[in-house]
Write a protein that holds these residues in place. Structure first.
Motif, PDB file in Angstrom:
ATOM      1  N   PHE A  38       0.844  -1.198   0.000  1.00  0.00           N
ATOM      2  CA  PHE A  38       0.000   0.000   0.000  1.00  0.00           C
ATOM      3  C   PHE A  38       0.880   1.249   0.000  1.00  0.00           C
ATOM      4  CE2 PHE A  38      -3.721  -2.191   2.440  1.00  0.00           C
ATOM      5  CZ  PHE A  38      -4.078  -2.864   1.287  1.00  0.00           C
ATOM      6  N   THR A  39       0.495   2.232  -0.822  1.00  0.00           N
ATOM      7  CA  THR A  39       1.240   3.499  -0.894  1.00  0.00           C
ATOM      8  C   THR A  39       0.259   4.659  -0.713  1.00  0.00           C
ATOM      9  OG1 THR A  39       0.982   3.869  -3.277  1.00  0.00           O
ATOM     10  CG2 THR A  39       2.808   2.426  -2.590  1.00  0.00           C
ATOM     11  N   ASP A  40       0.790   5.863  -0.835  1.00  0.00           N
ATOM     12  CA  ASP A  40      -0.032   7.064  -0.709  1.00  0.00           C
ATOM     13  C   ASP A  40      -1.180   7.077  -1.717  1.00  0.00           C
ATOM     14  OD1 ASP A  40       1.689   8.054   1.285  1.00  0.00           O
ATOM     15  OD2 ASP A  40       2.976   9.010  -0.203  1.00  0.00           O
ATOM     16  N   ILE A  41      -0.955   6.499  -2.887  1.00  0.00           N
ATOM     17  CA  ILE A  41      -1.977   6.498  -3.942  1.00  0.00           C
ATOM     18  C   ILE A  41      -3.235   5.767  -3.489  1.00  0.00           C
ATOM     19  CG2 ILE A  41      -2.506   5.656  -6.274  1.00  0.00           C
ATOM     20  CD1 ILE A  41       0.523   6.118  -6.885  1.00  0.00           C
ATOM     21  N   GLY A  42      -3.075   4.612  -2.884  1.00  0.00           N
ATOM     22  CA  GLY A  42      -4.226   3.860  -2.404  1.00  0.00           C
ATOM     23  C   GLY A  42      -4.951   4.576  -1.279  1.00  0.00           C
ATOM     24  N   PHE A  43      -4.192   5.197  -0.381  1.00  0.00           N
ATOM     25  CA  PHE A  43      -4.815   5.904   0.732  1.00  0.00           C
ATOM     26  C   PHE A  43      -5.461   7.212   0.302  1.00  0.00           C
ATOM     27  CE2 PHE A  43      -2.098   2.953   3.064  1.00  0.00           C
ATOM     28  CZ  PHE A  43      -3.075   2.392   3.873  1.00  0.00           C
ATOM     29  N   GLN A  44      -5.021   7.751  -0.831  1.00  0.00           N
ATOM     30  CA  GLN A  44      -5.693   8.924  -1.378  1.00  0.00           C
ATOM     31  C   GLN A  44      -7.126   8.546  -1.764  1.00  0.00           C
ATOM     32  OE1 GLN A  44      -3.968  10.525  -4.970  1.00  0.00           O
ATOM     33  NE2 GLN A  44      -5.157  12.401  -4.821  1.00  0.00           N
ATOM     34  N   ALA A  45      -7.288   7.402  -2.403  1.00  0.00           N
ATOM     35  CA  ALA A  45      -8.623   6.925  -2.773  1.00  0.00           C
ATOM     36  C   ALA A  45      -9.460   6.658  -1.525  1.00  0.00           C
ATOM     37  CB  ALA A  45      -8.525   5.665  -3.622  1.00  0.00           C
ATOM     38  N   LEU A  46      -8.845   6.088  -0.515  1.00  0.00           N
ATOM     39  CA  LEU A  46      -9.556   5.796   0.728  1.00  0.00           C
ATOM     40  C   LEU A  46     -10.047   7.095   1.368  1.00  0.00           C
ATOM     41  CD1 LEU A  46      -9.969   2.968   2.022  1.00  0.00           C
ATOM     42  CD2 LEU A  46      -8.226   3.623   3.666  1.00  0.00           C
ATOM     43  N   GLY A  47      -9.173   8.099   1.421  1.00  0.00           N
ATOM     44  CA  GLY A  47      -9.563   9.387   1.985  1.00  0.00           C
ATOM     45  C   GLY A  47     -10.662  10.067   1.185  1.00  0.00           C
ATOM     46  N   LYS A  48     -10.654   9.869  -0.099  1.00  0.00           N
ATOM     47  CA  LYS A  48     -11.659  10.486  -0.971  1.00  0.00           C
ATOM     48  C   LYS A  48     -13.022   9.815  -0.848  1.00  0.00           C
ATOM     49  CE  LYS A  48     -12.560  11.264  -5.862  1.00  0.00           C
ATOM     50  NZ  LYS A  48     -12.081  11.024  -7.223  1.00  0.00           N
ATOM     51  N   ASN A  49     -13.037   8.505  -0.686  1.00  0.00           N
ATOM     52  CA  ASN A  49     -14.295   7.758  -0.761  1.00  0.00           C
ATOM     53  C   ASN A  49     -14.858   7.259   0.568  1.00  0.00           C
ATOM     54  OD1 ASN A  49     -14.394   7.886  -3.647  1.00  0.00           O
ATOM     55  ND2 ASN A  49     -12.793   6.339  -3.688  1.00  0.00           N
ATOM     56  N   LYS A  51     -15.540   8.483   3.918  1.00  0.00           N
ATOM     57  CA  LYS A  51     -15.655   9.632   4.826  1.00  0.00           C
ATOM     58  C   LYS A  51     -15.945   9.240   6.271  1.00  0.00           C
ATOM     59  CE  LYS A  51     -15.346  12.379   1.306  1.00  0.00           C
ATOM     60  NZ  LYS A  51     -14.057  12.860   0.954  1.00  0.00           N
ATOM     61  N   TYR A  52     -16.364   8.003   6.494  1.00  0.00           N
ATOM     62  CA  TYR A  52     -16.766   7.587   7.837  1.00  0.00           C
ATOM     63  C   TYR A  52     -15.683   6.807   8.576  1.00  0.00           C
ATOM     64  CZ  TYR A  52     -21.220   9.034   5.997  1.00  0.00           C
ATOM     65  OH  TYR A  52     -22.228   9.779   5.442  1.00  0.00           O
ATOM     66  N   LEU A  53     -14.479   6.736   8.021  1.00  0.00           N
ATOM     67  CA  LEU A  53     -13.395   6.020   8.691  1.00  0.00           C
ATOM     68  C   LEU A  53     -13.133   6.634  10.063  1.00  0.00           C
ATOM     69  CD1 LEU A  53     -10.684   5.240   6.025  1.00  0.00           C
ATOM     70  CD2 LEU A  53     -11.785   3.633   7.554  1.00  0.00           C
ATOM     71  N   GLU A  54     -13.109   5.772  11.079  1.00  0.00           N
ATOM     72  CA  GLU A  54     -12.846   6.217  12.447  1.00  0.00           C
ATOM     73  C   GLU A  54     -11.534   5.659  12.986  1.00  0.00           C
ATOM     74  OE1 GLU A  54     -16.189   4.954  14.763  1.00  0.00           O
ATOM     75  OE2 GLU A  54     -17.580   6.243  13.682  1.00  0.00           O
ATOM     76  N   ARG A  55     -11.193   4.434  12.564  1.00  0.00           N
ATOM     77  CA  ARG A  55     -10.006   3.759  13.102  1.00  0.00           C
ATOM     78  C   ARG A  55      -9.251   3.049  11.980  1.00  0.00           C
ATOM     79  NH1 ARG A  55     -10.463   3.099  18.708  1.00  0.00           N
ATOM     80  NH2 ARG A  55     -12.467   3.795  19.479  1.00  0.00           N
ATOM     81  N   MET A  56      -7.911   3.174  12.059  1.00  0.00           N
ATOM     82  CA  MET A  56      -7.074   2.489  11.077  1.00  0.00           C
ATOM     83  C   MET A  56      -5.801   2.006  11.741  1.00  0.00           C
ATOM     84  SD  MET A  56      -7.318   4.808   7.672  1.00  0.00           S
ATOM     85  CE  MET A  56      -6.447   3.554   6.758  1.00  0.00           C
ATOM     86  N   ASP A  57      -5.335   0.853  11.297  1.00  0.00           N
ATOM     87  CA  ASP A  57      -4.048   0.315  11.729  1.00  0.00           C
ATOM     88  C   ASP A  57      -3.181   0.167  10.492  1.00  0.00           C
ATOM     89  OD1 ASP A  57      -1.848  -1.066  12.636  1.00  0.00           O
ATOM     90  OD2 ASP A  57      -2.982  -2.618  13.666  1.00  0.00           O
ATOM     91  N   LEU A  67       1.991  12.193   3.007  1.00  0.00           N
ATOM     92  CA  LEU A  67       0.856  12.412   2.108  1.00  0.00           C
ATOM     93  C   LEU A  67      -0.343  11.571   2.511  1.00  0.00           C
ATOM     94  CD1 LEU A  67       2.472  12.677  -1.437  1.00  0.00           C
ATOM     95  CD2 LEU A  67       1.341  14.463  -0.116  1.00  0.00           C
ATOM     96  N   THR A  68      -0.097  10.357   2.972  1.00  0.00           N
ATOM     97  CA  THR A  68      -1.196   9.514   3.440  1.00  0.00           C
ATOM     98  C   THR A  68      -1.892  10.179   4.608  1.00  0.00           C
ATOM     99  OG1 THR A  68      -0.350   7.398   2.643  1.00  0.00           O
ATOM    100  CG2 THR A  68      -1.759   7.320   4.582  1.00  0.00           C
ATOM    101  N   LEU A  69      -1.128  10.707   5.548  1.00  0.00           N
ATOM    102  CA  LEU A  69      -1.726  11.399   6.689  1.00  0.00           C
ATOM    103  C   LEU A  69      -2.535  12.598   6.229  1.00  0.00           C
ATOM    104  CD1 LEU A  69       1.206  11.287   9.260  1.00  0.00           C
ATOM    105  CD2 LEU A  69      -0.792   9.796   9.133  1.00  0.00           C
ATOM    106  N   LEU A  72      -5.857  11.380   4.661  1.00  0.00           N
ATOM    107  CA  LEU A  72      -6.786  10.897   5.681  1.00  0.00           C
ATOM    108  C   LEU A  72      -7.306  12.038   6.542  1.00  0.00           C
ATOM    109  CD1 LEU A  72      -4.947   7.618   6.726  1.00  0.00           C
ATOM    110  CD2 LEU A  72      -6.927   7.841   5.210  1.00  0.00           C
ATOM    111  N   ALA A  73      -6.448  12.991   6.863  1.00  0.00           N
ATOM    112  CA  ALA A  73      -6.865  14.115   7.696  1.00  0.00           C
ATOM    113  C   ALA A  73      -7.904  14.985   7.002  1.00  0.00           C
ATOM    114  CB  ALA A  73      -5.657  14.954   8.094  1.00  0.00           C
ATOM    115  N   THR A  74      -7.745  15.191   5.710  1.00  0.00           N
ATOM    116  CA  THR A  74      -8.692  16.037   4.992  1.00  0.00           C
ATOM    117  C   THR A  74      -9.930  15.278   4.530  1.00  0.00           C
ATOM    118  OG1 THR A  74      -7.495  15.702   2.912  1.00  0.00           O
ATOM    119  CG2 THR A  74      -6.942  17.657   4.188  1.00  0.00           C
ATOM    120  N   GLY A  75      -9.776  14.007   4.233  1.00  0.00           N
ATOM    121  CA  GLY A  75     -10.895  13.256   3.669  1.00  0.00           C
ATOM    122  C   GLY A  75     -11.722  12.462   4.665  1.00  0.00           C
ATOM    123  N   CYS A  76     -11.202  12.258   5.868  1.00  0.00           N
ATOM    124  CA  CYS A  76     -11.881  11.418   6.855  1.00  0.00           C
ATOM    125  C   CYS A  76     -12.083  12.196   8.153  1.00  0.00           C
ATOM    126  CB  CYS A  76     -11.069  10.152   7.118  1.00  0.00           C
ATOM    127  SG  CYS A  76     -10.701   9.199   5.637  1.00  0.00           S
TER     128      CYS A  76
END
Length: 92
Positions: A38-49, A51-57, A67-69, A72-76
């Motif tokens: 997993f790279t920043d590219i995958g987490f960009q999609a996660l942050g975009k789509n 919005k209800y993420l509360e917890r991640m490991d 960039l991943t942070l 996630l900070a802006t999208g979640c």
């Protein structure tokens, strides 16, 4: 689906994260420790789509950067707990 554990699934890639985020917008918990592809590219999609993420490991997701942070900070806005790279962040 609201909770998913894919920890140690070393065959998963950013394409997996993209598909996951597009098909599970209500996801609130993702355990992805040890997913080294997993790279920043995958987490960009996660942050975009997801919005209800509360917890991640993200422990041992060694290819992610600040960039991943940022994604996630802006999208979640509901993100409360993020574990990764031997650190633990709590957002309040």
């Amino acid at each position: 689906m609201q909770k998913l554990c894919v920890s140690k699934c070393v065959e998963l890639s950013d394409l997996s994260l993209m598909a996951l985020s597009q098909n599970n917008p209500l996801l609130n918990t993702l355990e992805a420790s040890g997913c080294r592809n997993f790279t920043d590219i995958g987490f960009q999609a996660l942050g975009k789509n997801c919005k209800y993420l509360e917890r991640m490991d993200l422990e041992e997701c060694n290819q992610i950067t600040d960039l991943t942070l940022a994604h996630l900070a802006t999208g979640c806005p509901s993100l409360e707990k993020l574990v990764g790279m031997r650190l633990e962040w709590r957002f309040f």
